[in-house]
Scaffold this motif. Structure first.
Motif, mmCIF file in Angstrom:
data_model
loop_
_atom_site.group_PDB
_atom_site.id
_atom_site.type_symbol
_atom_site.label_atom_id
_atom_site.label_comp_id
_atom_site.label_asym_id
_atom_site.label_seq_id
_atom_site.Cartn_x
_atom_site.Cartn_y
_atom_site.Cartn_z
ATOM 1 N N THR A 22 0.808 -1.215 0.000
ATOM 2 C CA THR A 22 0.000 0.000 0.000
ATOM 3 C C THR A 22 0.837 1.259 0.000
ATOM 4 O O THR A 22 0.326 2.343 -0.214
ATOM 5 N N ARG A 23 2.144 1.135 0.242
ATOM 6 C CA ARG A 23 2.984 2.318 0.342
ATOM 7 C C ARG A 23 4.062 2.362 -0.729
ATOM 8 O O ARG A 23 4.601 3.414 -1.016
ATOM 9 N N LYS A 24 4.434 1.236 -1.269
ATOM 10 C CA LYS A 24 5.583 1.198 -2.164
ATOM 11 C C LYS A 24 5.359 2.015 -3.429
ATOM 12 O O LYS A 24 4.273 2.019 -4.006
ATOM 13 N N GLY A 25 6.433 2.662 -3.854
ATOM 14 C CA GLY A 25 6.409 3.313 -5.147
ATOM 15 C C GLY A 25 6.498 2.279 -6.250
ATOM 16 O O GLY A 25 6.805 1.108 -6.017
ATOM 17 N N GLY A 26 6.236 2.707 -7.473
ATOM 18 C CA GLY A 26 6.269 1.787 -8.602
ATOM 19 C C GLY A 26 7.676 1.418 -9.002
ATOM 20 O O GLY A 26 8.672 1.959 -8.496
ATOM 21 N N MET A 27 7.787 0.478 -9.937
ATOM 22 C CA MET A 27 9.096 0.028 -10.381
ATOM 23 C C MET A 27 9.019 -0.546 -11.786
ATOM 24 O O MET A 27 8.032 -1.184 -12.155
ATOM 25 N N VAL A 28 10.069 -0.279 -12.558
ATOM 26 C CA VAL A 28 10.257 -0.899 -13.865
ATOM 27 C C VAL A 28 11.694 -1.398 -13.929
ATOM 28 O O VAL A 28 12.616 -0.705 -13.479
ATOM 29 N N ALA A 29 11.890 -2.594 -14.464
ATOM 30 C CA ALA A 29 13.236 -3.157 -14.594
ATOM 31 C C ALA A 29 13.463 -3.592 -16.033
ATOM 32 O O ALA A 29 12.635 -4.298 -16.611
ATOM 33 N N PHE A 30 14.569 -3.131 -16.624
ATOM 34 C CA PHE A 30 14.995 -3.526 -17.965
ATOM 35 C C PHE A 30 16.290 -4.345 -17.815
ATOM 36 O O PHE A 30 17.248 -3.871 -17.202
ATOM 37 N N PHE A 31 16.300 -5.560 -18.374
ATOM 38 C CA PHE A 31 17.480 -6.412 -18.335
ATOM 39 C C PHE A 31 17.966 -6.658 -19.765
ATOM 40 O O PHE A 31 17.177 -7.025 -20.638
ATOM 41 N N ALA A 32 19.261 -6.506 -19.995
ATOM 42 C CA ALA A 32 19.805 -6.650 -21.352
ATOM 43 C C ALA A 32 19.733 -8.076 -21.860
ATOM 44 O O ALA A 32 19.714 -8.297 -23.068
ATOM 45 N N ALA A 33 19.722 -9.068 -20.945
ATOM 46 C CA ALA A 33 19.768 -10.461 -21.385
ATOM 47 C C ALA A 33 19.212 -11.366 -20.303
ATOM 48 O O ALA A 33 19.164 -11.012 -19.124
ATOM 49 N N GLN A 34 18.792 -12.563 -20.721
ATOM 50 C CA GLN A 34 18.384 -13.574 -19.769
ATOM 51 C C GLN A 34 19.618 -14.162 -19.090
ATOM 52 O O GLN A 34 20.755 -13.886 -19.467
ATOM 53 N N THR A 35 19.369 -15.029 -18.097
ATOM 54 C CA THR A 35 20.482 -15.549 -17.301
ATOM 55 C C THR A 35 21.429 -16.438 -18.099
ATOM 56 O O THR A 35 22.556 -16.658 -17.680
ATOM 57 N N ASN A 36 21.008 -16.972 -19.232
ATOM 58 C CA ASN A 36 21.884 -17.832 -20.030
ATOM 59 C C ASN A 36 22.309 -17.155 -21.331
ATOM 60 O O ASN A 36 22.650 -17.824 -22.303
ATOM 61 N N GLU A 37 22.304 -15.805 -21.348
ATOM 62 C CA GLU A 37 22.663 -15.072 -22.563
ATOM 63 C C GLU A 37 23.728 -14.019 -22.264
ATOM 64 O O GLU A 37 23.973 -13.669 -21.110
ATOM 65 N N THR A 38 24.308 -13.509 -23.333
ATOM 66 C CA THR A 38 25.261 -12.411 -23.222
ATOM 67 C C THR A 38 24.692 -11.176 -23.910
ATOM 68 O O THR A 38 23.706 -11.243 -24.635
ATOM 69 N N THR A 39 25.323 -10.046 -23.652
ATOM 70 C CA THR A 39 24.947 -8.797 -24.312
ATOM 71 C C THR A 39 26.223 -8.097 -24.755
ATOM 72 O O THR A 39 27.246 -8.191 -24.071
ATOM 73 N N PRO A 40 26.213 -7.405 -25.903
ATOM 74 C CA PRO A 40 27.459 -6.873 -26.447
ATOM 75 C C PRO A 40 27.676 -5.390 -26.185
ATOM 76 O O PRO A 40 26.760 -4.644 -25.834
ATOM 77 N N GLU A 41 28.913 -4.962 -26.376
ATOM 78 C CA GLU A 41 29.252 -3.557 -26.557
ATOM 79 C C GLU A 41 29.976 -3.453 -27.882
ATOM 80 O O GLU A 41 30.698 -4.365 -28.289
ATOM 81 N N MET A 42 29.773 -2.331 -28.580
ATOM 82 C CA MET A 42 30.294 -2.184 -29.939
ATOM 83 C C MET A 42 30.311 -0.710 -30.316
ATOM 84 O O MET A 42 29.648 0.104 -29.669
ATOM 85 N N PRO A 43 31.041 -0.328 -31.373
ATOM 86 C CA PRO A 43 30.999 1.059 -31.841
ATOM 87 C C PRO A 43 29.606 1.390 -32.381
ATOM 88 O O PRO A 43 29.083 0.679 -33.238
ATOM 89 N N LEU A 44 29.015 2.459 -31.876
ATOM 90 C CA LEU A 44 27.666 2.850 -32.258
ATOM 91 C C LEU A 44 27.584 4.357 -32.431
ATOM 92 O O LEU A 44 28.291 5.089 -31.727
ATOM 93 N N PRO A 45 26.716 4.828 -33.378
ATOM 94 C CA PRO A 45 25.869 4.056 -34.282
ATOM 95 C C PRO A 45 26.699 3.232 -35.273
ATOM 96 O O PRO A 45 27.806 3.625 -35.653
ATOM 97 N N LYS A 46 26.165 2.119 -35.675
ATOM 98 C CA LYS A 46 26.866 1.214 -36.574
ATOM 99 C C LYS A 46 27.236 1.918 -37.872
ATOM 100 O O LYS A 46 26.401 2.564 -38.507
#
Length: 738
Positions: free
Chosen positions: A243-267
């Motif tokens: 009844t008191r908690k503020g809202g929340m949104v969570a964005f995750f780059a990948a699932q637990t069995n995946e990877t996510t990259p970094e690269m020169p951007l914009p491509k």
């Protein structure tokens, strides 16, 4: 819009007719906006090959957006940066992170907003409480001072465990603050990188790098339920019991069995900076249109991933997704910026993240509220960085009457127009520059296969066939060839199945051409195996035809997602819902753009579509398989207020993997037959001339499949009777029955 029980309403109207960021309501100004941005690039206690480049750049990108582009104000004193070599930043150690989160929990007040980001390495280790995790593992984020693994009971020193994050967010939300948390980190993906991407680095750590026996992770992997989609960090969503908690949104780059990259951007941009793909995509979509909900933002991220053929990573999105981003209800976003005229040149405060690539055309308006037909001149982008563009004079959009092709005017022809601004010196004070068209790149970039000592003659054959396809002007696609390792939508590799790390007994030793996603990853795991062609035969013509078919499929699949980013129907205009109905039980599972349900053989997909607009709408449903095949599922014309209910798809045992349901909605043009996209499942016919500038989703799809143009522009005209449309993509994971 109420963010959660006990949280105050934060409703404000932002008028973008005056500038990119307009005035906000007093209720929004009364709250305090905080940000904690963590970017870990260096790991002194771990091998040097585990260090990263992008997280520091992510932190700078996020800081610059929040301070200079955000539709809500962030005071620099309330934006905490924990990253190395950043002015005013702190070291991203565990103690610094925990202390900063504790400080946020102390400061937060009801109605406040906190943006929280973690960029760096994620990992897994034996859970402190195994009963609390589906696979017995805790998800962890690695701060700068993370140490090597000790044992199953002690794990790795100085790591941020998922329960620690959840507890910190609970304390902040208990104060009534809304939290948006973004994790741009990987976990435990294991696919082989069979085709190189020279400037692409996965945010991934191997167990051996931290001194952990591989079986700690592999034992857990075998216990994972294919039907369970587990988030990398457990975060309790807002619930009715709270009844008191503020809202929340969570964005995750990948699932637990995946990877996510970094690269020169914009491509492909000259001198591009290396960023996390997830972070860069989020803030690119926001810069292009901040007037969205979290769900719409998530949909934009997923569409972009599909458009670049990033099939090996599946972001996760949880929480109050239908709340507006940053808690701001906004009016329709208008992509325009005040023009700054100085001795050094003419600039605007919009750049690459706003979609302003070199060559983008903008209408020059005397006042922010003017319509495009009142343009006093035209400009185009000469050079751009993330948030700034330098402009030069440009021709107005004029079509050649013979070929109906958009042409540039000569200086004399420009002088003869009725435009009042013909040179940069004529630009009046207070003028605005507004985008007049959105560009769509229709070229499929293909990286050649890397040289192979085992199969040199097959690699040579593939290269010759690719060159012939790229030069063939009669095919309904445009491909550009680049060297192995260069940025590409598709990567090719020639190798035998038996040479792969996860090949089992009896694996084929024949040379095989693999069609790999942008990541270059190759796995033989069920559901992740990419399309391939066995090259046992010397029949060059047959192999060439097979390559051409695959390229055409991938070309269409990726371009449909690119076109989707230009959709102009709102989510309430045409409501489309897909539901997965389980064979036998009849259980119904919603298929949403932001989730990834698992479809099993025999399960069926039910479609319900409602037209809430004042004009008729054509609905087409396509199915893109994991082998890039495109199946036409059906079409229907919906009159205003009409609803359709039908079952379109039944899953079979033909293929497994990540697949896509595509819904195309197009406003009906009077006296025209129902839009029929069944031809997309067959070879297209090349158009010999280019027509007028496409103004609708339907036109863009036709332009794409004609194979004539490498790039098309969709008009952003503000006329009231333009034909609207949308392309929405719903991902589904298909798998065999257990």
């Amino acid at each position: 819009m109420i963010f959660g029980p006990g949280a105050k309403a934060l409703m404000a109207s932002v008028a973008f007719a005056a500038s990119l960021v307009g005035p906000m309501a007093s209720s929004a100004l009364a709250r305090t906006n905080y940000a904690v941005v963590v970017g870990v690039t260096e790991y002194p206690h771990l091998p040097r090959n585990t260090w990263l480049v992008g997280p520091r750049n992510d932190a700078l990108l996020v800081r610059d957006y929040l301070l200079n582009q955000s539709p809500v104000p962030f005071d620099p004193a309330n934006v905490a940066i924990l990253a190395d070599d950043v002015d005013g930043g702190r070291e991203p150690t565990l103690a610094s992170i925990v202390e900063t989160l504790d400080d946020m929990a102390q400061k937060a007040e009801p109605g406040d907003f906190l943006y929280l980001q973690f960029s760096g390495h994620g990992f897994q280790q034996t859970a402190a409480d195994p009963s609390s995790e589906l696979d017995g593992l805790d998800e962890i984020f690695l701060p700068k001072d993370t140490g090597r693994w000790v044992d199953r009971t002690q794990g790795m020193p100085n790591v941020l465990v998922d329960d620690m994050v959840g507890d910190a967010l609970d304390r902040i939300r208990e104060k009534g603050a809304f939290v948006w948390v973004v994790f741009d980190s990987c976990h435990s993906g294991t696919a082989t990188r069979a085709a190189p991407g020279d400037d692409v680095q996965e945010r991934k750590i191997d167990p051996e790098s931290v001194g952990m026996p591989p079986e700690v992770l592999y034992e857990a992997a075998t216990s994972r339920d294919v039907m369970a989609r587990e988030a990398p960090v457990r975060i309790e969503p807002t619930g009715a019991a709270s009844t008191r908690k503020g809202g929340m949104v969570a964005f995750f780059a990948a699932q637990t069995n995946e990877t996510t990259p970094e690269m020169p951007l914009p491509k492909g941009a000259e001198g591009a900076t290396k960023y996390g793909l997830f972070t860069h995509t989020i803030f690119s979509r926001l810069a292009e249109n901040p007037s969205v909900t979290y769900r719409q933002l998530a949909e934009g991220v997923l569409q972009h991933y599909t458009s670049i053929n990033r099939t090996s990573t599946t972001p996760l999105f949880e929480g109050d997704l239908d709340a507006p981003v940053f808690g701001m209800e906004m009016e329709e976003f208008i992509p325009q910026w005040p023009v700054r005229v100085a001795d050094s040149g003419v600039t605007i405060s919009g750049g690459l993240l706003n979609g302003l690539v070199p060559g983008t055309r903008l209408a020059l308006l005397e006042k922010a509220g003017d319509t495009i037909d009142k343009a006093i001149g035209y400009l185009q982008v000469d050079r751009a960085d993330n948030f700034t563009s330098r402009l030069v004079m440009a021709s107005p959009p004029v079509q050649d009457e013979a070929d109906e092709v958009d042409i540039a005017l000569t200086e004399d022809e420009l002088e003869a127009t009725s435009l009042t601004v013909k040179t940069l010196g004529d630009i009046p004070a207070g003028a605005y520059a507004r985008m007049v068209e959105a560009t769509f790149e229709f070229t499929l970039t293909v990286a050649r296969p890397v040289a192979s000592d085992a199969h040199p003659e097959r690699v040579a054959m593939v290269n010759e066939l690719l060159e012939a396809l790229a030069e063939d002007q009669n095919r309904p696609m445009r491909i550009a060839l680049v060297a192995p390792g260069e940025p590409a939508d598709l990567r090719l590799a020639v190798m035998a199945e038996a040479s792969l790390d996860d090949a089992g007994l009896g694996a084929s030793t024949l040379p095989t051409l693999w069609f790999l996603p942008e990541s270059g990853e190759l796995s033989l795991e069920e559901g992740r195996r990419p399309p391939s062609i066995t090259m046992e035969s010397d029949d060059t013509a047959a192999i060439g035809d097979a390559i051409a078919q695959y390229l055409a499929r991938i070309y269409r699949a990726t371009n449909l997602a690119r076109i989707g980013q230009g959709s102009d129907y709102g989510p309430q205009d045409v409501e489309i819902t897909f539901t997965l109905r389980r064979q036998g039980t009849g259980e119904e599972v919603p298929i949403e753009t932001t989730n990834l349900p698992v479809g099993l053989p025999g399960d069926r997909v039910h479609l319900r579509a409602t037209n809430n607009t004042g004009s008729a709408v054509d609905i087409n449903v396509l199915y893109i398989g994991s082998d890039y095949s495109i199946g036409f599922m059906g079409k229907e014309r919906l009159q205003p207020s009409a609803t359709m209910d039908d079952e379109f798809i039944e899953f079979t045992e033909d293929s497994y993997g990540k697949e896509l349901i595509v819904a195309v909605a197009s406003e009906v043009v009077p006296l025209k037959a129902t839009l029929d996209l069944s031809y997309l499942g067959q070879p297209g016919v090349r158009a010999m001339t280019r027509g007028p500038l496409p103004e609708s989703i339907a036109d863009l799809i036709g332009e794409m499949d004609s194979g004539m143009a490498t790039r098309a522009g969709k008009s952003l005209s503000d006329r009231q009777n333009k034909q609207r449309g949308s392309v929405t993509i719903y991902p589904v994971q298909t798998a065999p029955r257990p």
